[in-house]
Enzyme design. Structure first.
Site, PDB file in Angstrom:
ATOM      1  N   GLU A 142       0.847  -1.191   0.000  1.00 57.77           N
ATOM      2  CA  GLU A 142       0.000   0.000   0.000  1.00 57.77           C
ATOM      3  C   GLU A 142       0.879   1.236   0.000  1.00 57.77           C
ATOM      4  OE1 GLU A 142      -0.601   2.389   2.676  1.00 57.77           O
ATOM      5  OE2 GLU A 142       0.994   1.519   3.891  1.00 57.77           O
ATOM      6  N   HIS A 319       4.388   7.451   2.825  1.00 52.53           N
ATOM      7  CA  HIS A 319       5.002   6.166   3.159  1.00 52.53           C
ATOM      8  C   HIS A 319       4.493   5.080   2.221  1.00 52.53           C
ATOM      9  CE1 HIS A 319       1.685   4.779   6.176  1.00 52.53           C
ATOM     10  NE2 HIS A 319       1.609   4.029   5.105  1.00 52.53           N
TER      11      HIS A 319
END
Length: 348
Positions: A142, A319
């Site tokens: 992700e 991130h």
């Protein structure tokens, strides 16, 4: 409001999310998007380790690694970073991203790369080398961005960006953004093991990984930030972040963190840039979540981020988190000290 999980990766859930369907996140965030033609990516971390007196040798080795990316089937995106580890060694890490593992395999098997890595000359160089490579499937990673342009890392090879997503701003949101978590707890199955070599003796060492090793890359880019945002980053955000990263580097093994490196991006000559990120390998997503939700070092990072995020304009935060199968992992080291990367926690 979109789901972080792209439509072609959604399926009926057997494991529920951490939030209800009408949850509204506190601020906008976005996720990388790609078509269903992207089925797996390669994330290659190629390192050069050195004592300061051998810095020029290390720079030349790093530059050689970067030059190989210009060969056929090279990565779609790459960057270079530097950090000093807690044993006092400098480390350049060249990170490459491929959106097709077949291209990576063709690149890797070229004589200029394969023969260079396997040559006995590497054992005689004044520096150490490592390569830590994972290849998560599309459903195993992700991304999360506070911006929508010029995506770093794996986002650069994905091709697109979502609208505002729902799954962020709460504990457990990382897991909810990983498509595989719809039906899989993503638990580890084995332990790290040394399968050849001796870390204490130097030379070549190979570590066998295990399913669902978790990698997080969490970054900050202040290259375009104005004076106020730079002040905010250095005086409010960086101190708790640095403390948390140092804790994981030095004591993270107690919590299931195999390796933690807080790195600074550099140019091809090794000069520092105004970009930094963390590279953290964990035994499992569950171990990473426990630290994030309960440990004081991360709670200070999280509360500081929540306090300042809505006022950010040019400071770029992001991130990416992935899990991977053991058969798509490579952990190899040449003349590295025994606390490097996976060497520290691997069973002898």
């Amino acid at each position: 409001m979109e789901s972080a999980i792209d439509e072609h990766l959604q399926c009926p859930r057997s494991l529920s999310r951490r939030v209800h369907d009408d949850y509204q996140p506190p601020f906008p965030m976005f996720a990388g998007r790609s078509g269903d033609d992207l089925t797996q990516v390669v994330m290659a971390y190629l390192g050069v380790q050195f004592r300061e007196e051998n810095r020029q040798d290390a720079v030349r080795a790093m530059q050689h690694m970067v030059s190989t990316f210009n060969l056929s089937d090279g990565p779609g995106n790459h960057d270079i970073s530097f950090h000093t580890d807690n044993q006092g060694y400098g480390n350049f890490i060249v990170v490459g991203y491929w959106r097709d593992p077949a291209n990576y395999c063709r690149w890797l098997r070229q004589p200029e790369i394969e023969q260079w890595w396997s040559s006995d000359e590497r054992l005689l160089d004044n520096v150490g080398y490592f390569r830590e490579i994972i290849a998560p499937r599309a459903e195993q990673f992700e991304t999360l961005y506070a911006f929508k342009e010029d995506l770093p890392g794996v986002g650069a090879v994905m091709g697109s960006i979502s609208g505002e997503i729902q799954e962020h701003g709460y504990w457990g949101s990382v897991r909810d953004r990983i498509p595989a978590s719809q039906n899989d707890w993503l638990q580890p199955d084995e332990e790290l093991r040394i399968i050849s070599g001796d870390p204490d003796a130097g030379g070549r060492v190979v570590v066998q990984g295990h399913d669902n090793i978790t990698l997080i890359r969490s970054g900050q880019d202040w290259m375009e930030a104005d004076a106020d945002e730079r002040q905010l980053y250095f005086t409010e955000m960086l101190p708790p972040l640095q403390a948390g990263m140092d804790f994981l580097r030095d004591e993270g093994h107690m919590l299931g963190c195999y390796s933690n490196r807080f790195v600074r991006n550099v140019d091809i000559d090794g000069n520092l840039l105004d970009i930094a990120y963390d590279i953290g390998f964990w035994r499992s997503l569950d171990r990473l979540e426990r630290w994030a939700e309960s440990h004081p070092t991360h709670l200070r990072i999280f509360t500081t981020f929540f306090r300042v995020v809505t006022g950010l304009q040019k400071l770029r935060l992001y991130h990416e988190v992935s899990v991977s199968d053991a058969r798509f992992q490579t952990f190899e080291y040449i003349n590295c000290h025994p606390m490097t990367g996976m060497l520290r926690d691997a069973q002898r």
